[in-house]
Design a protein around this motif. Structure first.
Motif, short mmCIF file in Angstrom:
data_model
loop_
_atom_site.label_atom_id
_atom_site.label_comp_id
_atom_site.label_asym_id
_atom_site.label_seq_id
_atom_site.Cartn_x
_atom_site.Cartn_y
_atom_site.Cartn_z
N GLN A 218 9.04 3.91 -8.16
CA GLN A 218 9.79 4.34 -6.98
C GLN A 218 10.56 3.15 -6.40
O GLN A 218 9.97 2.12 -6.09
CB GLN A 218 8.85 4.90 -5.92
CG GLN A 218 9.55 5.35 -4.66
CD GLN A 218 8.56 5.83 -3.60
OE1 GLN A 218 7.37 5.54 -3.66
NE2 GLN A 218 9.07 6.57 -2.64
N GLY B 258 4.67 -1.10 -12.50
CA GLY B 258 3.50 -0.62 -13.23
C GLY B 258 3.21 -1.46 -14.47
O GLY B 258 2.32 -1.14 -15.25
N ASN C 226 0.80 -1.22 0.00
CA ASN C 226 0.00 0.00 0.00
C ASN C 226 0.84 1.28 0.00
O ASN C 226 0.31 2.37 -0.23
CB ASN C 226 -0.94 0.01 1.21
CG ASN C 226 -1.88 -1.17 1.17
OD1 ASN C 226 -2.48 -1.47 0.15
ND2 ASN C 226 -1.99 -1.88 2.29
N ASN C 227 2.15 1.16 0.25
CA ASN C 227 3.02 2.33 0.32
C ASN C 227 3.87 2.52 -0.94
O ASN C 227 4.70 3.43 -0.98
CB ASN C 227 3.95 2.22 1.53
CG ASN C 227 3.18 2.19 2.83
OD1 ASN C 227 2.08 2.71 2.93
ND2 ASN C 227 3.76 1.55 3.83
N LEU C 228 3.68 1.66 -1.94
CA LEU C 228 4.52 1.74 -3.14
C LEU C 228 3.87 2.57 -4.23
O LEU C 228 2.65 2.55 -4.41
CB LEU C 228 4.78 0.33 -3.69
CG LEU C 228 5.54 -0.62 -2.78
CD1 LEU C 228 5.67 -1.98 -3.43
CD2 LEU C 228 6.91 -0.06 -2.44
N ARG C 229 4.70 3.27 -4.97
CA ARG C 229 4.25 4.02 -6.14
C ARG C 229 5.00 3.50 -7.36
O ARG C 229 6.17 3.12 -7.25
CB ARG C 229 4.56 5.51 -5.97
CG ARG C 229 3.73 6.17 -4.90
CD ARG C 229 3.95 7.69 -4.93
NE ARG C 229 3.53 8.24 -3.65
CZ ARG C 229 4.35 8.64 -2.71
NH1 ARG C 229 5.65 8.60 -2.89
NH2 ARG C 229 3.88 9.13 -1.59
N ASP C 230 4.38 3.53 -8.51
CA ASP C 230 5.03 3.09 -9.74
C ASP C 230 6.34 3.82 -9.95
O ASP C 230 6.40 5.05 -9.84
CB ASP C 230 4.13 3.32 -10.97
CG ASP C 230 2.96 2.36 -11.03
OD1 ASP C 230 2.89 1.43 -10.21
OD2 ASP C 230 2.11 2.53 -11.93
N LYS D 17 8.00 -1.16 -7.76
CA LYS D 17 6.71 -1.43 -8.40
C LYS D 17 6.81 -0.85 -9.80
O LYS D 17 6.93 0.36 -9.98
CB LYS D 17 5.57 -0.77 -7.62
CG LYS D 17 4.20 -1.08 -8.18
CD LYS D 17 3.12 -0.46 -7.30
CE LYS D 17 1.72 -0.87 -7.63
NZ LYS D 17 1.35 -0.94 -9.02
#
Length: 159
Positions: free
Chosen positions: A51, A70, A45-49, A68
């Motif tokens: 990063q 994407g 839940n804390n990951l961004r594409d 992550k």
């Protein structure tokens, strides 16, 4: 009259020697008999594409990197199968790789690795893929590292 061996015969003999020498078990890559620790390396839940998240695994002197992507990846976990982790040590000379532009780049000799294709090297002096860190997603979204596929640079054993 000299006997000749076919390529197939030579290959069969070599395969037998390898099987006997390894005790009948594959020795390359992930060895299930090794007692890899399970370690929380992030939360889904804390990951961004795009990063990168750096962590130490399987011990304090081996850096890993979680990302992550994407896009679907070989060995990826999560809903989109797009979360992967690798050793951050370049397989050429052990320099620390960085995640840039959707790929891992070694700043020392410019090897480039594709995280969607199991860390395959596609440019530069490295000749083997980055070792992939096996991940598992817990019910609460925690990402747990639980093994390494391949040998971390500079080591005779990963653990």
């Amino acid at each position: 009259m000299a006997a000749t061996l076919s390529r197939r015969s030579v290959f069969k003999v070599l395969a037998g020697v390898v099987a006997v020498a390894s005790g009948g078990k594959a020795q390359y890559g992930y060895a299930p008999s090794l007692a890899y620790p399970a370690l929380k390396v992030g939360n889904i839940n804390n990951l961004r594409d795009g990063q990168a998240v750096y962590f130490n695994y399987p011990d304090g002197s081996a850096q890993g990197v979680l990302v992550k992507l994407g896009q679907r990846a070989i060995g990826g976990v999560g809903r989109g199968r797009d979360i992967v982790a690798f050793s951050a040590a370049c397989t050429h000379m052990g320099c620390g790789v960085q995640f840039k532009g959707g790929r891992f780049v070694c700043p020392c000799h410019y090897s480039m690795f594709d995280p969607a294709k199991a860390g395959q090297c596609y440019q530069g002096l490295a000749s083997t893929p980055l070792p992939q860190i096996r991940l598992r997603v817990a019910q609460n979204g925690d990402l747990l590292a639980q093994g390494v596929v391949g040998l971390i640079w500079g080591r005779a054993r990963n653990i």
